[in-house]
Design a protein around this motif. Structure first.
Motif, PDB file in Angstrom:
ATOM      1  N   MET A  94      -6.159  -6.897  -4.908  1.00 54.52           N
ATOM      2  CA  MET A  94      -6.451  -6.985  -3.480  1.00 54.52           C
ATOM      3  C   MET A  94      -6.896  -5.615  -2.973  1.00 54.52           C
ATOM      4  N   ASN A  95      -7.971  -5.626  -2.192  1.00 54.62           N
ATOM      5  CA  ASN A  95      -8.519  -4.376  -1.673  1.00 54.62           C
ATOM      6  C   ASN A  95      -7.822  -4.021  -0.359  1.00 54.62           C
ATOM      7  N   LEU A  96      -7.284  -2.806  -0.265  1.00 57.70           N
ATOM      8  CA  LEU A  96      -6.527  -2.432   0.938  1.00 57.70           C
ATOM      9  C   LEU A  96      -7.377  -1.732   1.982  1.00 57.70           C
ATOM     10  N   ILE A 132      -7.685  -4.124   6.967  1.00 61.76           N
ATOM     11  CA  ILE A 132      -7.885  -4.383   5.547  1.00 61.76           C
ATOM     12  C   ILE A 132      -9.181  -5.138   5.305  1.00 61.76           C
ATOM     13  N   VAL A 133      -9.413  -6.140   6.121  1.00 59.12           N
ATOM     14  CA  VAL A 133     -10.538  -7.015   5.829  1.00 59.12           C
ATOM     15  C   VAL A 133     -11.805  -6.588   6.548  1.00 59.12           C
ATOM     16  N   GLN A 139      -6.692 -10.809   0.334  1.00 65.28           N
ATOM     17  CA  GLN A 139      -6.743 -10.020   1.563  1.00 65.28           C
ATOM     18  C   GLN A 139      -6.485 -10.913   2.764  1.00 65.28           C
ATOM     19  N   GLN A 140      -6.787 -12.191   2.609  1.00 60.21           N
ATOM     20  CA  GLN A 140      -6.629 -13.079   3.752  1.00 60.21           C
ATOM     21  C   GLN A 140      -5.263 -13.734   3.804  1.00 60.21           C
ATOM     22  N   PRO A 163     -14.390 -10.053   1.537  1.00 65.24           N
ATOM     23  CA  PRO A 163     -12.954 -10.032   1.270  1.00 65.24           C
ATOM     24  C   PRO A 163     -12.544 -11.131   0.289  1.00 65.24           C
TER      25      PRO A 163
END
Lengths: 423, 410
Positions: free
Chosen positions: A307-309, A388-389, A234-235, A230
């Motif tokens: 950001m990766n969802l 998400i993570v 994302q965090q 991540p």
């Protein structure tokens, strides 16, 4: 007038209220953008793994082995500066300084001190000339840390910590060697047939490929579903998103209060509308805003910061809906408590802090960690991180969704019991 | 004129005190915030991290490592029975990490390839993994030295033991145990004294001419001024909302029919809030100095020279917002926007995300600089002058704009 018309009306009103819109949609960005652009990630509390950005001038009057070892261990943690350019010296106003006529540590120290004084560096480190020699002789010596007392205390503590660790390491290495030397002299009193063997043994160098006796290997949990590690966003983005969704509490209770003060509720009551559907419109408007807030935050996170969802969009939708329901219900309940209005935002900030929106709950002492379960923020955040993570699915976040809905139901029940259209 | 201002100010103050929620927000909430931060970071600036631990080895080295972890002041260790459980619970995010002592650890420590402890880290929080690795490594340092010594001793006597299987009539096994223990004792006592009183000590010197210090300024001295200001600015919201409500109810218009001038009326609103803001900042500082590692500096005069103008900025900003907002919804929205953006941009909320450039425009920034000059840099009154001048300028600007734009009726 039906529910939909009331909703439409409320939303239309909101679009005319620029400050409110700004609070709900721009504020969260004000949080994320500095983090994203100024720092390239992180949480604002200096807890990032990457501290190399801290520039640390190290002035060494000694070129011996121990001085180099110290410098090397500082380089593991900081961006160590060994020299300043002519421009930097000039910028510090020291181009004409007698110390700076010949390049050397004296000029470097003067420039570094000037820069710390002008708050361009947090600290500088001075290694004295006889440093390595004194350690070799087993004599005490001293490193100087010159610091700006008003500077970022977290950075200073980091520098002090790394420096103390390096100092202890140098001292321990010296005394381990001294201990072995002592053993060697002890072997003189051993029986003669043992002496040579013992001395040979003590002089044996460790194998070239020898590893440290104990080392720490970082691994991922087994059977982990997510392949890609991540990113910072994302965090941190879910934390700030949750924090700002709860600002709906302030928006909604303010809106209800305004209506009451203007007497709109009373007036509308004379029309053929049931009070419940009137309030329902308000709640629905707040719900739509909350969903949009999350959408905007995540969309910007994805579009601007990459950001990766994750892949669990349906679960993400349900979790968001549960979160917004909870925020809406709490907002309605807050509207029924007189005199609360100006205190809501500070309280929401405390709740966000407690709920782990600003830094992870793991860093809290046990009693605060227990307390964090009392605020809905912690549940929502936990759910977002799972989806998400960690790439977990709907079944993993059912408990979180359940708790958020329970918050929603509880506060809604309270609000309905206390709500008075007439006052 | 002065009596008019006084009458209005006294009435404002009484109204403010009648709302217990106001007091709670202004006095209790900042303290709560500081308390939570203090509980998390302690005075060392190092948070405590909760981790799981699994010990799959029954040897003494493993037991020592485990108790070293449990004794670490910054690790809160919870034992779990097997690795699968640790994997599962860390994977679900229950804890940030788990330390696994694998089977065969105690013997592996003495081999050339060494032994590995595994640290299972929750990838969702890998950003903060360095905190855990740092804390675990710190807790293990003495064990590591011990293990290296044992390994060195083993190597030293290995050739002796292989060359003769019976020395001085002793079994080699017994001899090895005896020698290892004896040698380790010698080296360990050396190491112990090196850790307790290292050859290399650290001289902490504040930049400038000051004498060396015992310790760095505390984290609280760094954070408390910013947090105090962040919450002090919520007074802006209370003041603005009060005025907008009065305007909506028509009370403001009635004031105009009294002989008081526009500026006198606004000054009457301004004064009580400036007083409340000053007292609030003083109160939070004072309570922090009682409960936390926070000093008030050595110059009360310098402290007052910063507190008074920043309090004036707060009250003037409240009136300015009341001048610009039409409804209470707007005034509360606007103030939240301003209060939070200022707190973030100035670095008051979290010092590491200040926006360079923009922070120079915030009153918080100058007030924090003033407080730091007085409290940590110990510059006394001279450190307060520049921030006080900038803040006074801001207060005058806000008040002037407010008087210019103020409307007494909708």
């Amino acid at each position: 007038m039906n529910l939909l018309a009331i909703l439409k009306n409320d939303l239309r009103q909101l679009t005319r209220d620029i400050p409110q819109l700004a609070v709900l949609f721009l504020m969260p960005l004000a949080f994320i953008l500095p983090i994203g652009f100024a720092l390239g990630g992180g949480d604002g509390y200096g807890l990032r793994s990457d501290n190399r950005r801290i520039s640390l001038p190290v002035v060494s009057y000694d070129s011996g082995a121990s001085a180099e070892e110290l410098r090397a261990s500082l380089e593991e943690s900081f961006m160590v500066e060994n020299w300043f350019t002519a421009q930097q010296i000039e910028a510090a106003g020291l181009a004409a300084d007698p110390d700076c006529q010949t390049p050397g540590p004296a000029c470097f120290e003067r420039t570094a001190r000037r820069m710390v004084g002008q708050q361009q560096r947090s600290a500088l480190i001075i290694i004295p000339a006889d440093f390595s020699q004194r350690i070799a002789d087993g004599q005490k010596t001293e490193i100087t840390l010159v610091y700006d007392p008003g500077g970022d205390s977290t950075r200073l503590m980091q520098i002090e910590g790394v420096l103390k660790g390096a100092a202890v390491k140098l001292s321990v290495t010296h005394s381990v060697n001294a201990g072995f030397d002592q053993l060697q002299s002890l072997s003189a009193v051993a029986p003669e047939e043992m002496q040579t063997e013992l001395e040979d043994g003590l002089n044996t160098q460790p194998a070239a490929d020898q590893q440290p006796a104990i080392r720490l290997e970082t691994v991922q949990p087994a059977n982990y579903t997510l392949k890609k590690l991540p990113d910072t966003f994302q965090q941190t983005i879910p934390g700030y998103t949750v924090m700002y969704v709860f600002f709906l509490v302030d928006y909604l209770s303010g809106a209800v209060r305004d209506e009451k003060r203007n007497g709109t509720f009373k007036r509308l009551l004379s029309m053929p509308v049931r009070p419940a559907s009137l309030l329902g419109g308000k709640l629905l408007a707040a719900f739509v805003i909350g969903m949009l807030q999350v959408l905007v935050m995540f969309a910007i996170g994805a579009a601007v910061f990459g950001m990766n969802l994750g892949t669990q969009y349906f679960a993400l939708f349900l979790l968001t809906a549960a979160l917004v329901c909870a925020a809406t219900a709490i907002g309605l309940a807050a509207a029924t408590v007189p005199g609360l209005s100006s205190g809501l935002v500070p309280m929401l900030i405390i709740a966000a802090l407690l709920g782990g929106c600003m830094f992870p709950i793991d860093l809290m002492p046990p009693f605060l960690r227990t307390l964090s379960h009392l605020v809905p923020h912690s549940w929502a955040l936990e759910g977002f991180l799972a989806l998400i993570v960690r790439g977990q699915g709907l079944s993993a976040v059912l408990p979180q969704i359940g708790v958020l809905l329970a918050f929603a139901a509880g506060f809604f029940f309270l609000a309905v019991r206390r709500f008075d259209f007439e006052d | 004129m002065l009596t008019q201002i006084w009458v209005i100010a006294r009435k404002e103050l009484r109204l403010w005190l009648q709302q217990p929620a106001n007091l709670v927000v202004i006095l209790l909430v900042p303290f709560l915030f500081i308390w939570i931060m203090g509980a998390v970071f302690g005075s060392s600036g190092m948070p405590t991290v909760a981790v799981f631990a699994v010990n799959l080895d029954s040897g003494t080295n493993a037991a020592r490592v485990l108790s070293a972890l449990q004794d670490s002041p910054n690790l809160e260790v919870q034992l779990v029975s097997d690795r699968a459980e640790a994997d599962r619970r860390v994977g679900q995010g229950e804890r940030m990490a788990a330390v696994v002592i694998p089977a065969g650890f105690s013997e592996a420590v003495l081999t050339d390839s060494g032994a590995a402890l595994e640290l299972i880290v929750d990838p969702a929080r890998n950003e903060r993994a360095s905190i855990v690795t740092g804390l675990v490594n710190a807790a293990l340092a003495p064990q590591l030295v011990d293990a290296e010594v044992a390994r060195g001793v083993n190597r030293g006597i290995a050739s002796l033991l292989t060359s003769q299987d019976n020395l001085a009539g002793m079994e080699t096994g017994v001899l090895q145990e005896f020698l290892t223990a004896a040698f380790q004792g010698v080296v360990a006592s050396q190491v112990q004294s090196a850790v307790e009183d290292p050859l290399v000590s650290l001289n902490l010197q504040p930049v400038g001419e000051g004498p060396s210090t015992e310790s760095l300024p505390s984290l609280m001295e760094f954070l408390v001024p910013g947090y105090t200001l962040m919450f002090a600015f919520f007074l802006v919201s209370q003041l603005a909302t009060t005025i907008v409500e009065e305007r909506a109810e028509g009370t403001l218009r009635r004031l105009l029919s009294t002989p008081a001038s526009k500026a006198a009326i606004l000054a009457g609103k301004f004064l009580p809030y400036a007083v409340i803001a000053s007292l609030q900042i003083l109160f939070v500082f004072f309570v922090s100095s009682l409960f936390f590692d926070f000093s008030l500096g050595s110059s009360p005069l310098a402290l007052a020279a910063v507190i008074l103008p920043i309090a004036a900025v707060i009250a003037a900003l409240g009136i300015l917002i009341a001048a610009l907002a039409r409804t209470t919804g707007q005034s509360s929205g606007l103030t939240i926007l301003i209060v939070l953006i200022l707190a973030i941009a100035s670095g008051a909320m979290s010092p590491n995300i200040a926006v360079p450039g923009l922070q120079w425009l915030t009153p918080h920034f100058w007030a924090i600089r003033g407080f730091q000059n007085i409290i940590t840099r110990e510059m006394g009154l001279s450190g307060a002058l520049q921030p006080a001048a900038v803040l006074t300028g801001m207060a005058l600007l806000f008040f002037g704009l407010a008087v210019w734009r103020f409307r007494f009726e909708d």
